[in-house]
Write a protein that holds these residues in place. Structure first.
Motif, PDB file in Angstrom:
ATOM      1  N   TYR A 110      47.137 108.721  87.455  1.00 35.82           N
ATOM      2  CA  TYR A 110      46.733 109.615  86.375  1.00 35.82           C
ATOM      3  C   TYR A 110      47.982 110.359  85.927  1.00 35.82           C
ATOM      4  O   TYR A 110      48.599 111.075  86.708  1.00 35.82           O
ATOM      5  CB  TYR A 110      45.662 110.599  86.852  1.00 35.82           C
ATOM      6  CG  TYR A 110      44.906 111.217  85.694  1.00 35.82           C
ATOM      7  CD1 TYR A 110      43.623 110.781  85.391  1.00 35.82           C
ATOM      8  CD2 TYR A 110      45.486 112.190  84.904  1.00 35.82           C
ATOM      9  CE1 TYR A 110      42.934 111.324  84.308  1.00 35.82           C
ATOM     10  CE2 TYR A 110      44.804 112.734  83.823  1.00 35.82           C
ATOM     11  CZ  TYR A 110      43.536 112.297  83.539  1.00 35.82           C
ATOM     12  OH  TYR A 110      42.851 112.812  82.479  1.00 35.82           O
ATOM     13  N   THR A 159      50.036 112.991  83.325  1.00 34.04           N
ATOM     14  CA  THR A 159      49.826 114.181  82.504  1.00 34.04           C
ATOM     15  C   THR A 159      51.038 114.395  81.613  1.00 34.04           C
ATOM     16  O   THR A 159      52.175 114.346  82.080  1.00 34.04           O
ATOM     17  CB  THR A 159      49.597 115.418  83.391  1.00 34.04           C
ATOM     18  OG1 THR A 159      48.521 115.151  84.284  1.00 34.04           O
ATOM     19  CG2 THR A 159      49.248 116.627  82.546  1.00 34.04           C
ATOM     20  N   ASN A 183      54.214 115.101  87.197  1.00 34.74           N
ATOM     21  CA  ASN A 183      53.053 115.002  86.321  1.00 34.74           C
ATOM     22  C   ASN A 183      52.229 113.749  86.586  1.00 34.74           C
ATOM     23  O   ASN A 183      51.587 113.226  85.704  1.00 34.74           O
ATOM     24  CB  ASN A 183      53.490 115.046  84.853  1.00 34.74           C
ATOM     25  CG  ASN A 183      54.518 113.984  84.508  1.00 34.74           C
ATOM     26  OD1 ASN A 183      55.232 113.497  85.375  1.00 34.74           O
ATOM     27  ND2 ASN A 183      54.600 113.622  83.253  1.00 34.74           N
ATOM     28  N   SER A 228      49.256 112.146  89.199  1.00 35.09           N
ATOM     29  CA  SER A 228      48.243 112.365  90.227  1.00 35.09           C
ATOM     30  C   SER A 228      47.638 111.026  90.605  1.00 35.09           C
ATOM     31  O   SER A 228      47.698 110.071  89.830  1.00 35.09           O
ATOM     32  CB  SER A 228      47.110 113.260  89.700  1.00 35.09           C
ATOM     33  OG  SER A 228      47.592 114.518  89.325  1.00 35.09           O
ATOM     34  N   SER A 277      44.108 109.355  91.211  1.00 35.11           N
ATOM     35  CA  SER A 277      42.709 109.594  90.879  1.00 35.11           C
ATOM     36  C   SER A 277      41.846 108.624  91.673  1.00 35.11           C
ATOM     37  O   SER A 277      42.031 107.407  91.597  1.00 35.11           O
ATOM     38  CB  SER A 277      42.496 109.379  89.379  1.00 35.11           C
ATOM     39  OG  SER A 277      41.133 109.521  89.056  1.00 35.11           O
ATOM     40  N   MET A 318      40.111 118.618  91.696  1.00 35.08           N
ATOM     41  CA  MET A 318      41.554 118.339  91.720  1.00 35.08           C
ATOM     42  C   MET A 318      42.189 119.221  92.791  1.00 35.08           C
ATOM     43  O   MET A 318      41.771 120.362  92.982  1.00 35.08           O
ATOM     44  CB  MET A 318      42.211 118.643  90.373  1.00 35.08           C
ATOM     45  CG  MET A 318      41.736 117.775  89.249  1.00 35.08           C
ATOM     46  SD  MET A 318      42.602 117.949  87.644  1.00 35.08           S
ATOM     47  CE  MET A 318      43.135 119.608  87.550  1.00 35.08           C
ATOM     48  N   THR A 363      46.136 119.624  95.387  1.00 37.26           N
ATOM     49  CA  THR A 363      47.432 119.151  95.861  1.00 37.26           C
ATOM     50  C   THR A 363      47.349 119.145  97.379  1.00 37.26           C
ATOM     51  O   THR A 363      46.951 120.147  97.983  1.00 37.26           O
ATOM     52  CB  THR A 363      48.563 120.091  95.383  1.00 37.26           C
ATOM     53  OG1 THR A 363      48.521 120.140  93.952  1.00 37.26           O
ATOM     54  CG2 THR A 363      49.919 119.591  95.833  1.00 37.26           C
ATOM     55  N   HIS A 373      49.487 115.272  94.222  1.00 35.79           N
ATOM     56  CA  HIS A 373      48.357 115.705  93.391  1.00 35.79           C
ATOM     57  C   HIS A 373      47.252 114.642  93.431  1.00 35.79           C
ATOM     58  O   HIS A 373      47.522 113.452  93.257  1.00 35.79           O
ATOM     59  CB  HIS A 373      48.803 115.918  91.947  1.00 35.79           C
ATOM     60  CG  HIS A 373      49.936 116.889  91.811  1.00 35.79           C
ATOM     61  ND1 HIS A 373      49.797 118.235  92.064  1.00 35.79           N
ATOM     62  CD2 HIS A 373      51.219 116.704  91.477  1.00 35.79           C
ATOM     63  CE1 HIS A 373      50.950 118.833  91.877  1.00 35.79           C
ATOM     64  NE2 HIS A 373      51.831 117.923  91.510  1.00 35.79           N
ATOM     65  N   TRP A 374      46.023 115.090  93.647  1.00 36.43           N
ATOM     66  CA  TRP A 374      44.864 114.208  93.742  1.00 36.43           C
ATOM     67  C   TRP A 374      43.744 114.686  92.829  1.00 36.43           C
ATOM     68  O   TRP A 374      43.633 115.869  92.535  1.00 36.43           O
ATOM     69  CB  TRP A 374      44.313 114.206  95.173  1.00 36.43           C
ATOM     70  CG  TRP A 374      45.203 113.580  96.186  1.00 36.43           C
ATOM     71  CD1 TRP A 374      46.175 114.210  96.905  1.00 36.43           C
ATOM     72  CD2 TRP A 374      45.201 112.216  96.602  1.00 36.43           C
ATOM     73  NE1 TRP A 374      46.774 113.305  97.757  1.00 36.43           N
ATOM     74  CE2 TRP A 374      46.202 112.082  97.593  1.00 36.43           C
ATOM     75  CE3 TRP A 374      44.457 111.098  96.240  1.00 36.43           C
ATOM     76  CZ2 TRP A 374      46.466 110.874  98.218  1.00 36.43           C
ATOM     77  CZ3 TRP A 374      44.721 109.894  96.868  1.00 36.43           C
ATOM     78  CH2 TRP A 374      45.719 109.793  97.848  1.00 36.43           C
ATOM     79  N   MET A 375      42.884 113.731  92.448  1.00 39.01           N
ATOM     80  CA  MET A 375      41.632 114.000  91.753  1.00 39.01           C
ATOM     81  C   MET A 375      40.589 113.112  92.419  1.00 39.01           C
ATOM     82  O   MET A 375      40.914 111.998  92.836  1.00 39.01           O
ATOM     83  CB  MET A 375      41.705 113.583  90.283  1.00 39.01           C
ATOM     84  CG  MET A 375      42.805 114.212  89.508  1.00 39.01           C
ATOM     85  SD  MET A 375      42.886 113.405  87.881  1.00 39.01           S
ATOM     86  CE  MET A 375      44.133 114.426  87.141  1.00 39.01           C
TER      87      MET A 375
END
Length: 148
Positions: free
Chosen positions: A7, A9, A86, A88, A90, A127, A129, A135-137
């Motif tokens: 993902y 950003t 930026n 992540s 997902s 979401m 960290t 970074h995760w979702m």
């Protein structure tokens, strides 16, 4: 079984980037949503005019197993955007329980950046960290609540 996708950003140029990725990978966007499409928040806040045409979410299937996903950042989140930081991971799950299990495991010792939310698009979403700075979702799309 969970599916993990990248993902990305962006700070206002998500549409340009994803059109470029589409020119390389091919395919079509099954969904592209803009911040202006969002309903007002619970406290009545509207999306600022400058952010309305920015991308809230876009997805581009790259293979049967992989979807490249992305969005622009805006508002108070824009100042936190750093190129290189930026991306992540997902995770899409088959159930709420699996989403909770993955969240509870991976968020231990980390920092939750968006608490559990039943979203306006029909997903169960969070979401964070992790304790290693990744970074995760996690997202569970409830078929009974999905909007098309």
């Amino acid at each position: 079984m969970a599916q993990v996708n990248a993902y990305l950003t962006f700070n206002g140029n998500c549409e340009e980037a994803f059109n470029f990725y589409k020119s390389v990978f091919g395919g079509e966007f099954p969904y592209i949503g803009r911040f202006g499409d969002m309903p007002p928040s619970e406290d009545g806040k509207q999306v600022p005019e400058a952010d309305k045409n920015k991308i809230m979410h876009v997805s581009l299937p790259i293979s049967q197993e992989t979807i490249l996903m992305g969005s622009d950042t805006g508002g108070e989140w824009a100042s936190k955007h750093v190129a290189g930081n930026n991306i992540s991971l997902s995770v899409n799950t088959d159930s709420k329980e699996e989403a909770d299990r993955i969240f509870n495991g991976l968020s231990a010792g980390g920092n939750v950046t968006m608490p559990l939310a039943e979203t306006f698009w029909g997903a169960y979403f969070r979401m964070w960290t992790d304790k290693f700075g990744i970074h995760w979702m996690v997202n569970y799309d409830d078929p009974a609540k999905m909007q098309h």
